[in-house]
Design a protein around this motif. Sequence first.
Motif, PDB file in Angstrom:
ATOM      1  N   SER A   1      48.643-116.074  24.833  1.00  0.00           N
ATOM      2  CA  SER A   1      47.414-116.747  25.213  1.00  0.00           C
ATOM      3  C   SER A   1      46.762-117.210  23.916  1.00  0.00           C
ATOM      4  N   SER A   2      46.993-118.468  23.558  1.00  0.00           N
ATOM      5  CA  SER A   2      46.658-118.922  22.205  1.00  0.00           C
ATOM      6  C   SER A   2      45.789-120.170  22.231  1.00  0.00           C
ATOM      7  N   THR A   3      45.194-120.438  21.077  1.00  0.00           N
ATOM      8  CA  THR A   3      44.339-121.617  20.929  1.00  0.00           C
ATOM      9  C   THR A   3      44.736-122.384  19.682  1.00  0.00           C
ATOM     10  N   THR A   4      44.248-123.612  19.595  1.00  0.00           N
ATOM     11  CA  THR A   4      44.466-124.429  18.412  1.00  0.00           C
ATOM     12  C   THR A   4      43.209-125.249  18.152  1.00  0.00           C
ATOM     13  N   GLU A   5      43.094-125.785  16.971  1.00  0.00           N
ATOM     14  CA  GLU A   5      41.926-126.599  16.633  1.00  0.00           C
ATOM     15  C   GLU A   5      42.296-128.076  16.667  1.00  0.00           C
ATOM     16  N   VAL A   6      41.445-128.868  17.301  1.00  0.00           N
ATOM     17  CA  VAL A   6      41.615-130.317  17.371  1.00  0.00           C
ATOM     18  C   VAL A   6      40.277-130.970  17.006  1.00  0.00           C
ATOM     19  N   THR A   7      40.328-132.262  16.755  1.00  0.00           N
ATOM     20  CA  THR A   7      39.119-133.003  16.386  1.00  0.00           C
ATOM     21  C   THR A   7      38.722-133.916  17.529  1.00  0.00           C
ATOM     22  N   ARG A   8      37.456-133.797  17.983  1.00  0.00           N
ATOM     23  CA  ARG A   8      36.945-134.674  19.030  1.00  0.00           C
ATOM     24  C   ARG A   8      36.602-136.014  18.397  1.00  0.00           C
ATOM     25  N   VAL A   9      37.233-137.063  18.861  1.00  0.00           N
ATOM     26  CA  VAL A   9      37.109-138.377  18.234  1.00  0.00           C
ATOM     27  C   VAL A   9      35.685-138.904  18.316  1.00  0.00           C
ATOM     28  N   SER A  10      34.996-138.651  19.422  1.00  0.00           N
ATOM     29  CA  SER A  10      33.674-139.251  19.641  1.00  0.00           C
ATOM     30  C   SER A  10      32.643-138.836  18.596  1.00  0.00           C
ATOM     31  N   ASP A  11      32.681-137.590  18.127  1.00  0.00           N
ATOM     32  CA  ASP A  11      31.675-137.154  17.155  1.00  0.00           C
ATOM     33  C   ASP A  11      32.289-136.500  15.913  1.00  0.00           C
ATOM     34  N   GLY A  12      33.640-136.439  15.844  1.00  0.00           N
ATOM     35  CA  GLY A  12      34.295-135.872  14.669  1.00  0.00           C
ATOM     36  C   GLY A  12      34.215-134.373  14.574  1.00  0.00           C
ATOM     37  N   ALA A  13      33.741-133.710  15.638  1.00  0.00           N
ATOM     38  CA  ALA A  13      33.601-132.257  15.609  1.00  0.00           C
ATOM     39  C   ALA A  13      34.966-131.575  15.778  1.00  0.00           C
ATOM     40  N   THR A  14      35.140-130.478  15.075  1.00  0.00           N
ATOM     41  CA  THR A  14      36.347-129.655  15.243  1.00  0.00           C
ATOM     42  C   THR A  14      36.095-128.647  16.366  1.00  0.00           C
ATOM     43  N   VAL A  15      36.945-128.665  17.371  1.00  0.00           N
ATOM     44  CA  VAL A  15      36.767-127.779  18.522  1.00  0.00           C
ATOM     45  C   VAL A  15      38.040-126.969  18.731  1.00  0.00           C
ATOM     46  N   THR A  16      37.880-125.803  19.323  1.00  0.00           N
ATOM     47  CA  THR A  16      39.005-124.914  19.621  1.00  0.00           C
ATOM     48  C   THR A  16      39.362-125.038  21.096  1.00  0.00           C
ATOM     49  N   VAL A  17      40.632-125.334  21.364  1.00  0.00           N
ATOM     50  CA  VAL A  17      41.086-125.509  22.752  1.00  0.00           C
ATOM     51  C   VAL A  17      42.342-124.662  22.959  1.00  0.00           C
ATOM     52  N   PRO A  18      42.615-124.234  24.181  1.00  0.00           N
ATOM     53  CA  PRO A  18      43.840-123.453  24.427  1.00  0.00           C
ATOM     54  C   PRO A  18      45.085-124.337  24.348  1.00  0.00           C
ATOM     55  N   ASP A  19      46.146-123.808  23.744  1.00  0.00           N
ATOM     56  CA  ASP A  19      47.432-124.503  23.811  1.00  0.00           C
ATOM     57  C   ASP A  19      48.477-123.657  24.551  1.00  0.00           C
ATOM     58  N   GLY A  20      48.092-122.430  24.917  1.00  0.00           N
ATOM     59  CA  GLY A  20      48.943-121.583  25.739  1.00  0.00           C
ATOM     60  C   GLY A  20      48.091-120.653  26.577  1.00  0.00           C
ATOM     61  N   ARG A  21      48.341-120.621  27.860  1.00  0.00           N
ATOM     62  CA  ARG A  21      47.590-119.757  28.769  1.00  0.00           C
ATOM     63  C   ARG A  21      48.534-118.771  29.454  1.00  0.00           C
ATOM     64  N   SER A  22      48.057-117.549  29.662  1.00  0.00           N
ATOM     65  CA  SER A  22      48.767-116.614  30.518  1.00  0.00           C
ATOM     66  C   SER A  22      48.441-116.924  31.971  1.00  0.00           C
ATOM     67  N   ASN A  23      49.205-116.349  32.874  1.00  0.00           N
ATOM     68  CA  ASN A  23      48.962-116.589  34.298  1.00  0.00           C
ATOM     69  C   ASN A  23      49.175-115.307  35.088  1.00  0.00           C
ATOM     70  N   PRO A  24      48.145-114.447  35.169  1.00  0.00           N
ATOM     71  CA  PRO A  24      48.281-113.217  35.939  1.00  0.00           C
ATOM     72  C   PRO A  24      48.306-113.449  37.446  1.00  0.00           C
ATOM     73  N   ASP A  25      48.093-114.699  37.882  1.00  0.00           N
ATOM     74  CA  ASP A  25      48.061-115.013  39.318  1.00  0.00           C
ATOM     75  C   ASP A  25      49.402-115.510  39.842  1.00  0.00           C
ATOM     76  N   LEU A  26      50.477-115.327  39.060  1.00  0.00           N
ATOM     77  CA  LEU A  26      51.797-115.705  39.552  1.00  0.00           C
ATOM     78  C   LEU A  26      52.139-114.949  40.832  1.00  0.00           C
ATOM     79  N   GLU A  27      52.957-115.559  41.657  1.00  0.00           N
ATOM     80  CA  GLU A  27      53.463-114.889  42.851  1.00  0.00           C
ATOM     81  C   GLU A  27      54.841-114.323  42.577  1.00  0.00           C
ATOM     82  N   ALA A  28      55.215-113.305  43.333  1.00  0.00           N
ATOM     83  CA  ALA A  28      56.541-112.704  43.180  1.00  0.00           C
ATOM     84  C   ALA A  28      57.622-113.702  43.602  1.00  0.00           C
ATOM     85  N   GLU A  29      58.745-113.680  42.887  1.00  0.00           N
ATOM     86  CA  GLU A  29      59.898-114.472  43.289  1.00  0.00           C
ATOM     87  C   GLU A  29      60.557-113.812  44.502  1.00  0.00           C
ATOM     88  N   ARG A  30      61.105-114.648  45.389  1.00  0.00           N
ATOM     89  CA  ARG A  30      61.683-114.123  46.629  1.00  0.00           C
ATOM     90  C   ARG A  30      63.030-114.771  46.894  1.00  0.00           C
TER      91      ARG A  30
END
Length: 793
Positions: free
Chosen positions: A525-554
């Motif tokens: 579950s990770s994040t990365t930094e990107v630059t918002r073009v509209s105002d040049g601000a550096t923001v942190t956004v997820p680049d990988g998410r976990s998913n505890p809501d997966l369903e069992a394989e059947r």
Amino acid sequence: MKFRPTLLALAVSSCLTAPIAVHAEDATAADAPAPDTTFDPIHVIETRKKSDNQNVTTLSSKDLQQQGAQSMEDAIRYVPGVEMVDLGRAGFNGFNIRGLEADRVAITLDGLSFPQSMDPGTYQPYEFFRSGRGSVDLEAVKSVEIVKGPDAITAGSGALSGAVMFTTKDPGDFLKASGNDSYGAIKYGYTGSSDENMGTLTFANRTGRFESLLVYTKRKGHETESWYDTTIDRLGVGRRTPDPIDRDSDNLLAKLNFLATDTQTLGVVYERARATNDVDNWSRSDGTGSYYERTAVDRNDRDRYGLKYTWKAGIGLFDTLEATADHQKNYIQGQTNVLVASGTTGTTPCTVAALCSRQENRWDTQKRDRVAIDLDKSLDAGGLHHDLVYGAAWQQAKIHWNSVDSRWDNTGALVSRDTDPSLWPDTKETDWTAYVRDKVRLLEDRLILTGGLRYDSYKYVPQTAATAGGNSGYTDEAGSVGTSKFSSPTWNLGAEFKFTDTQSLWTQFGRGFRAPGVNDMYGSSSTTEVTRVSDGATVTVPDGRSNPDLEAERSISIELGWRYQSDRLRLGVSAFRDKYSNFIDTAEYVADEDVQYSTTVRGQTTISNGYTYTMPINRGEVTVKGVEAEGMWLLADDWLARLAYSYNEGKDNDGQPLGSISPAKAVAGLSYSAPSRRWSLTANVTHQERKDPSDYGTSVTNGSYGAEVVPVYAYKARAYTLLDLFGSYDITPKLHLTAGVYNVFDKEYYLWNRVRTVGAGTAIFSGATSEAGIGRWSQPGRNLRVTLSYEFF
């Protein structure tokens, strides 16, 4: 892909088998034919843990010894439709049955589940770490039961396409039925394909009311050879022979039983397994690339402590009760050491002239506690005979993974030692299980009905830096990790109708499931930094998410079969269709598409609408269908012919071929046993079809296969035919020799499930090989296996 088996192929493959896949029905004395003119009866120990699936291959320790099996790969060599999953340094990562593999095939040892795979996808191309699923030494094994098709009733979560169940030896396997007795044996084995030397000591004793067993095995050898010679022909990706590996293992099995009364037994078991691989990664280091030298030390340890109570009560509620309590710890470590000219910072930087050291240390620990109770009851009610088994179990596992990276400068001074952000959080898994299964005999045993129902509940509680008060190394940067719960009923139904004295028809329906594992749900579950073009601000956004809501394989399966059995001939043919749903995969998503972001990588700036992240999801369905056949023919009193055949095909939800399906395979055998029974000889012929390019699924262009578009190097999975010769000889009543020559004609051949992962792009071994280097994945040429054992006492 067309469904290809011809009537002729089915007819031929129904005549023989090797080794025959036996449904473990009772072989009573009344049913057993005379031993001097017919088959010896098939002795299968009925236990409450035994599968009730109609498509089962049971290999006893005697079977394994006669065919010279020294590894799990040797054990399944003559079982079509079953292959090993071998994906790197740690080697064994489970089995492939009907095209599904790894954690989708359940593996148990005396009822205990093997560990989950902890397999970082980002590590696969680099082979810094590959967490296997543990191991078991065949010298400690009494039987191996290979189940084809879903069987969650017996094996639990993970038995989507089948299961492999190991049972360890007991004191009673070596001792007389009653009275004081002792047994001892010493055994030596040599495996030519790896120069492995093996020694085993076995002691069993009964004194008064105590029974004991000790089996100790020591193995020492090197890497399994390829078809090419073992001289150092080159370094780097073009190397044709496997990287040198010094292998060393110890395995101890100890059991002590106290016969408290004539009907009650209390037992203690202890197992200790240690395996070490010292690796020289010559294929990864050529003296000029990113790795000037690369070595590794891998460990695989297992400890198990257990109690077992058996009561043969014969009361109204049950005939036999078996209660077990086990604790098991699995530890797998991969330590990689490299010399590099970059990647280390400090006052004395690395250059080609002054190399620096780097170490990547990964380890995975899984501790598992289990308490189970199993009962059986045979009774007559309403004019019907019932064989009933039922029970319940509680299991708890604690799963830990960690990584430490160390860097030195070119003076040998330590620059940094960092604990990598954990790929997975420490997780506690708690499981509850209850099951019941019944076999009903009607019409004077001509009709047998079976049915089973099981309920499982799983709960995963991950620990993050936030939930563990800062004591966990795992940081949930994307805020997506949480407790997960799964529960599922599973069932199976079967019927067998004997419409003549020699022929019967059978059918079975089954539901399997697999609860997602830590590897599935809680990936980085990770994040990365990107630059918002509209105002040049550096923001942190997820680049990988976990998913505890997966369903069992059947999975759900239907299978139809026919059997014929007479005094000298046994035949069987079956056809199946397995459908799997909620397959877990990784998907890529784009968020904030109305916002522009810019990223800069290696000096190049990219502007995109929104940001991209990956997340595990349940994706679509997979369907596998096929035909399997088996047979055994007693040609004469001393001559026995066998053959087994398996053909599978599968497609995913997009209609693409399932790449993990193995090509059709047949194994034919002819055995001679001398009238004195002092010696025997077997010739086995194995034929596997080529993998048709239309079945590869994901493809890339490769000119080596003409104009067709195929995965890199997959063309190496050509058809092959092998001859193996093996036999045994009783030099004296207590001195026994077994020997075999395998791949007699020294054929160069490749297994599909090894070469399909090698190549470019998203292949597991991306960039790690070349046209010549694919030789490392070839199977051994002509090789020898020998064992010599002496029994005393």
